[in-house]
Design a protein around this motif. Structure first.
Motif, PDB file in Angstrom:
ATOM      1  N   LEU A  50       4.306   1.195   5.961  1.00 20.17           N
ATOM      2  CA  LEU A  50       4.325   2.409   6.777  1.00 20.17           C
ATOM      3  C   LEU A  50       5.039   3.564   6.068  1.00 20.17           C
ATOM      4  O   LEU A  50       4.627   4.728   6.190  1.00 20.17           O
ATOM      5  CB  LEU A  50       4.994   2.122   8.125  1.00 20.17           C
ATOM      6  CG  LEU A  50       4.229   1.178   9.056  1.00 20.17           C
ATOM      7  CD1 LEU A  50       5.030   0.900  10.317  1.00 20.17           C
ATOM      8  CD2 LEU A  50       2.856   1.751   9.401  1.00 20.17           C
ATOM      9  N   VAL A  51       6.083   3.239   5.314  1.00 20.39           N
ATOM     10  CA  VAL A  51       6.790   4.290   4.576  1.00 20.39           C
ATOM     11  C   VAL A  51       5.881   4.894   3.508  1.00 20.39           C
ATOM     12  O   VAL A  51       5.789   6.123   3.359  1.00 20.39           O
ATOM     13  CB  VAL A  51       8.083   3.722   3.946  1.00 20.39           C
ATOM     14  CG1 VAL A  51       8.660   4.710   2.929  1.00 20.39           C
ATOM     15  CG2 VAL A  51       9.111   3.430   5.029  1.00 20.39           C
ATOM     16  N   PHE A  52       5.196   4.029   2.758  1.00 19.08           N
ATOM     17  CA  PHE A  52       4.264   4.526   1.742  1.00 19.08           C
ATOM     18  C   PHE A  52       3.129   5.315   2.387  1.00 19.08           C
ATOM     19  O   PHE A  52       2.706   6.350   1.868  1.00 19.08           O
ATOM     20  CB  PHE A  52       3.695   3.365   0.927  1.00 19.08           C
ATOM     21  CG  PHE A  52       4.526   2.998  -0.267  1.00 19.08           C
ATOM     22  CD1 PHE A  52       4.800   3.930  -1.264  1.00 19.08           C
ATOM     23  CD2 PHE A  52       5.024   1.721  -0.412  1.00 19.08           C
ATOM     24  CE1 PHE A  52       5.569   3.601  -2.370  1.00 19.08           C
ATOM     25  CE2 PHE A  52       5.794   1.370  -1.512  1.00 19.08           C
ATOM     26  CZ  PHE A  52       6.063   2.314  -2.501  1.00 19.08           C
ATOM     27  N   TRP A  53       2.625   4.819   3.509  1.00 10.79           N
ATOM     28  CA  TRP A  53       1.536   5.514   4.202  1.00 10.79           C
ATOM     29  C   TRP A  53       1.959   6.907   4.638  1.00 10.79           C
ATOM     30  O   TRP A  53       1.234   7.890   4.427  1.00 10.79           O
ATOM     31  CB  TRP A  53       1.101   4.684   5.413  1.00 10.79           C
ATOM     32  CG  TRP A  53       0.174   5.422   6.331  1.00 10.79           C
ATOM     33  CD1 TRP A  53      -1.138   5.719   6.114  1.00 10.79           C
ATOM     34  CD2 TRP A  53       0.506   5.982   7.609  1.00 10.79           C
ATOM     35  NE1 TRP A  53      -1.654   6.423   7.182  1.00 10.79           N
ATOM     36  CE2 TRP A  53      -0.668   6.595   8.109  1.00 10.79           C
ATOM     37  CE3 TRP A  53       1.672   5.998   8.374  1.00 10.79           C
ATOM     38  CZ2 TRP A  53      -0.686   7.229   9.351  1.00 10.79           C
ATOM     39  CZ3 TRP A  53       1.642   6.627   9.608  1.00 10.79           C
ATOM     40  CH2 TRP A  53       0.471   7.237  10.084  1.00 10.79           C
ATOM     41  N   PHE A  54       3.141   7.012   5.240  1.00  6.23           N
ATOM     42  CA  PHE A  54       3.615   8.316   5.701  1.00  6.23           C
ATOM     43  C   PHE A  54       3.841   9.258   4.521  1.00  6.23           C
ATOM     44  O   PHE A  54       3.438  10.436   4.563  1.00  6.23           O
ATOM     45  CB  PHE A  54       4.916   8.153   6.489  1.00  6.23           C
ATOM     46  CG  PHE A  54       5.448   9.448   7.028  1.00  6.23           C
ATOM     47  CD1 PHE A  54       4.973   9.970   8.211  1.00  6.23           C
ATOM     48  CD2 PHE A  54       6.418  10.167   6.323  1.00  6.23           C
ATOM     49  CE1 PHE A  54       5.450  11.184   8.712  1.00  6.23           C
ATOM     50  CE2 PHE A  54       6.900  11.376   6.806  1.00  6.23           C
ATOM     51  CZ  PHE A  54       6.408  11.888   8.005  1.00  6.23           C
ATOM     52  N   LEU A  56       2.549   9.163   1.425  1.00  7.02           N
ATOM     53  CA  LEU A  56       1.380   9.481   0.600  1.00  7.02           C
ATOM     54  C   LEU A  56       0.272  10.176   1.367  1.00  7.02           C
ATOM     55  O   LEU A  56      -0.328  11.131   0.866  1.00  7.02           O
ATOM     56  CB  LEU A  56       0.838   8.196  -0.035  1.00  7.02           C
ATOM     57  CG  LEU A  56       1.805   7.509  -1.006  1.00  7.02           C
ATOM     58  CD1 LEU A  56       1.241   6.174  -1.466  1.00  7.02           C
ATOM     59  CD2 LEU A  56       2.091   8.400  -2.213  1.00  7.02           C
ATOM     60  N   GLU A  57      -0.016   9.730   2.585  1.00  4.51           N
ATOM     61  CA  GLU A  57      -1.120  10.367   3.313  1.00  4.51           C
ATOM     62  C   GLU A  57      -0.643  11.553   4.145  1.00  4.51           C
ATOM     63  O   GLU A  57      -1.265  12.615   4.118  1.00  4.51           O
ATOM     64  CB  GLU A  57      -1.815   9.356   4.226  1.00  4.51           C
ATOM     65  CG  GLU A  57      -3.012   9.991   4.945  1.00  4.51           C
ATOM     66  CD  GLU A  57      -3.843   8.982   5.703  1.00  4.51           C
ATOM     67  OE1 GLU A  57      -5.077   9.136   5.719  1.00  4.51           O
ATOM     68  OE2 GLU A  57      -3.265   8.058   6.288  1.00  4.51           O
ATOM     69  N   ILE A  58       0.442  11.394   4.861  1.00  9.69           N
ATOM     70  CA  ILE A  58       0.924  12.475   5.714  1.00  9.69           C
ATOM     71  C   ILE A  58       1.674  13.520   4.897  1.00  9.69           C
ATOM     72  O   ILE A  58       1.438  14.729   5.037  1.00  9.69           O
ATOM     73  CB  ILE A  58       1.847  11.928   6.821  1.00  9.69           C
ATOM     74  CG1 ILE A  58       1.150  10.808   7.596  1.00  9.69           C
ATOM     75  CG2 ILE A  58       2.280  13.053   7.755  1.00  9.69           C
ATOM     76  CD1 ILE A  58      -0.133  11.216   8.259  1.00  9.69           C
ATOM     77  N   GLY A  59       2.570  13.047   4.007  1.00  6.02           N
ATOM     78  CA  GLY A  59       3.386  13.980   3.241  1.00  6.02           C
ATOM     79  C   GLY A  59       2.661  14.623   2.084  1.00  6.02           C
ATOM     80  O   GLY A  59       2.626  15.853   1.951  1.00  6.02           O
ATOM     81  N   LEU A  60       2.053  13.805   1.225  1.00  7.67           N
ATOM     82  CA  LEU A  60       1.418  14.319  -0.001  1.00  7.67           C
ATOM     83  C   LEU A  60      -0.084  14.516   0.129  1.00  7.67           C
ATOM     84  O   LEU A  60      -0.724  14.994  -0.815  1.00  7.67           O
ATOM     85  CB  LEU A  60       1.713  13.364  -1.161  1.00  7.67           C
ATOM     86  CG  LEU A  60       3.198  13.180  -1.497  1.00  7.67           C
ATOM     87  CD1 LEU A  60       3.350  12.154  -2.617  1.00  7.67           C
ATOM     88  CD2 LEU A  60       3.836  14.510  -1.892  1.00  7.67           C
ATOM     89  N   LYS A  61      -0.648  14.147   1.260  1.00  6.48           N
ATOM     90  CA  LYS A  61      -2.090  14.315   1.504  1.00  6.48           C
ATOM     91  C   LYS A  61      -2.914  13.631   0.418  1.00  6.48           C
ATOM     92  O   LYS A  61      -3.929  14.162  -0.041  1.00  6.48           O
ATOM     93  CB  LYS A  61      -2.460  15.807   1.566  1.00  6.48           C
ATOM     94  CG  LYS A  61      -1.613  16.644   2.510  1.00  6.48           C
ATOM     95  CD  LYS A  61      -1.807  16.230   3.948  1.00  6.48           C
ATOM     96  CE  LYS A  61      -1.005  17.136   4.893  1.00  6.48           C
ATOM     97  NZ  LYS A  61      -1.137  16.727   6.307  1.00  6.48           N
ATOM     98  N   GLY A  62      -2.484  12.425   0.024  1.00  3.90           N
ATOM     99  CA  GLY A  62      -3.168  11.742  -1.073  1.00  3.90           C
ATOM    100  C   GLY A  62      -4.153  10.683  -0.633  1.00  3.90           C
ATOM    101  O   GLY A  62      -4.729   9.980  -1.457  1.00  3.90           O
ATOM    102  N   GLY A  63      -4.386  10.574   0.645  1.00  6.26           N
ATOM    103  CA  GLY A  63      -5.254   9.518   1.135  1.00  6.26           C
ATOM    104  C   GLY A  63      -6.723   9.721   0.868  1.00  6.26           C
ATOM    105  O   GLY A  63      -7.522   8.800   1.032  1.00  6.26           O
ATOM    106  N   VAL A  80      -0.705  -3.473  -0.651  1.00  7.80           N
ATOM    107  CA  VAL A  80       0.744  -3.649  -0.555  1.00  7.80           C
ATOM    108  C   VAL A  80       1.105  -5.033  -0.017  1.00  7.80           C
ATOM    109  O   VAL A  80       2.054  -5.659  -0.494  1.00  7.80           O
ATOM    110  CB  VAL A  80       1.383  -2.556   0.320  1.00  7.80           C
ATOM    111  CG1 VAL A  80       2.868  -2.839   0.541  1.00  7.80           C
ATOM    112  CG2 VAL A  80       1.222  -1.187  -0.341  1.00  7.80           C
ATOM    113  N   PHE A  81       0.339  -5.543   0.938  1.00  4.71           N
ATOM    114  CA  PHE A  81       0.639  -6.871   1.475  1.00  4.71           C
ATOM    115  C   PHE A  81       0.534  -7.944   0.392  1.00  4.71           C
ATOM    116  O   PHE A  81       1.372  -8.835   0.304  1.00  4.71           O
ATOM    117  CB  PHE A  81      -0.292  -7.204   2.639  1.00  4.71           C
ATOM    118  CG  PHE A  81       0.118  -6.563   3.942  1.00  4.71           C
ATOM    119  CD1 PHE A  81       1.380  -6.022   4.106  1.00  4.71           C
ATOM    120  CD2 PHE A  81      -0.766  -6.505   5.016  1.00  4.71           C
ATOM    121  CE1 PHE A  81       1.772  -5.431   5.296  1.00  4.71           C
ATOM    122  CE2 PHE A  81      -0.391  -5.922   6.218  1.00  4.71           C
ATOM    123  CZ  PHE A  81       0.872  -5.385   6.352  1.00  4.71           C
ATOM    124  N   VAL A  82      -0.501  -7.846  -0.437  1.00  5.67           N
ATOM    125  CA  VAL A  82      -0.634  -8.838  -1.510  1.00  5.67           C
ATOM    126  C   VAL A  82       0.445  -8.616  -2.568  1.00  5.67           C
ATOM    127  O   VAL A  82       0.926  -9.570  -3.196  1.00  5.67           O
ATOM    128  CB  VAL A  82      -2.062  -8.803  -2.109  1.00  5.67           C
ATOM    129  CG1 VAL A  82      -2.270  -7.603  -3.002  1.00  5.67           C
ATOM    130  CG2 VAL A  82      -2.344 -10.087  -2.904  1.00  5.67           C
TER     131      VAL A  82
END
Length: 270
Positions: A50-54, A56-63, A80-82
């Motif tokens: 969730l930290v990486f998601w927030f 990269l996608e929300i903060g840096l718009k990299g999604g 990330v899970f693997v």
């Protein structure tokens, strides 16, 4: 080497019940005296995603740079899970004999079965994360396809490869703390040059691409994403299959050589 392979397989299979019991006991010990119990086995890994998601996608718009039409969170969690499974082996796998030294010195537990304890305990957590990932896919409308049949094969390869690595690394780690420090130090380059949080194919640097092809972390992240997110087959990207086959064979032979030569020294050192 054939004799070493027979001994390794025989020890792991022959002690499989004890390995499973100790793996479950290890998990219970981690959550002992906690109110939420097994929740804590997954919490850190979920927060990690969730930290990486927030960021990269929300903060840096990299999604949007990953291709495909699915949710970026599904793509990210698939890798990330693997990675959380593999990073646990990298950080602890080379010190596993020190972690369970009492099994060698007091119980005379067979050496090849000891890394299997940690592999099984981490595998239980990983399978739980896959269930959480499946629920996430359904929430975001990602319907299963026939490509999911790659997942069981990927899990088997994952366990076998990282068991061999753990046996190899733990034997050398028991003889030299420098080797354990080397492995833990190398885990960061393996993460950042694997494409766990970004599409590694977008980096058009020859050396980086070669490293990615030979990086087992990249292979396992790719096959999981192909099956879950992109709905394609891993062999449609043959360079990763060829690169992993080479690394797998190299690791396999190296593990047998190190086990044959170092097993007596490891027992004496412990």
């Amino acid at each position: 080497m054939i004799d070493s392979l027979k001994q390794i397989v025989g020890d792991v299979w022959g002690w499989r019940k004890q390995v499973t019991k100790l793996a479950v006991f290890d998990l219970k010990k981690q959550v002992a005296r906690t109110a939420f119990g097994p929740f804590w086995l997954f919490a850190k890994r979920i927060v990690y995603v969730l930290v990486f998601w927030f960021a990269l996608e929300i903060g840096l718009k990299g999604g949007k740079d990953i291709g495909g039409s699915g949710a970026y969170l599904v793509w990210l969690a698939s890798g990330v899970f693997v990675w959380t499974f593999m990073s646990s082996i990298l950080s602890t796998g080379s010190a596993i004999f020190n972690k369970y030294s009492y099994l060698v010195t007091k119980i005379k537990f067979p050496l090849p079965a000891i890394p299997a304890i940690y592999i099984v305990s981490e595998a239980i957590i990983f399978l739980g994360l896959l269930v959480i990932l499946a629920v996430t896919c359904l929430v975001f409308g990602e319907m299963p396809t026939i490509h999911l049949i790659q997942v069981p094969f990927a899990i088997v390869l994952l366990m076998v490869f990282w068991y061999m690595f753990s046996l190899f690394a733990s034997m050398l780690g028991a003889l030299s703390k420098d080797f354990h420090n080397l492995i833990t130090t190398c885990s960061q380059p393996l993460f950042w040059l694997s494409g766990i949080i970004f599409d590694i194919t977008q980096i058009h640097i020859f050396a980086v691409q070669v490293f990615a092809v030979l990086n087992p972390v990249t292979f396992f992240a790719t096959v999981m994403r192909d099956a879950i997110y992109y709905h394609t087959w891993i062999w449609e990207t043959p360079k990763y299959c060829i690169g992993f086959a080479f690394v797998f064979l190299f690791q396999f032979v190296l593990t047998l050589i190190v086990y044959k030569r170092a097993q007596t020294e490891v027992r004496d050192e412990l």
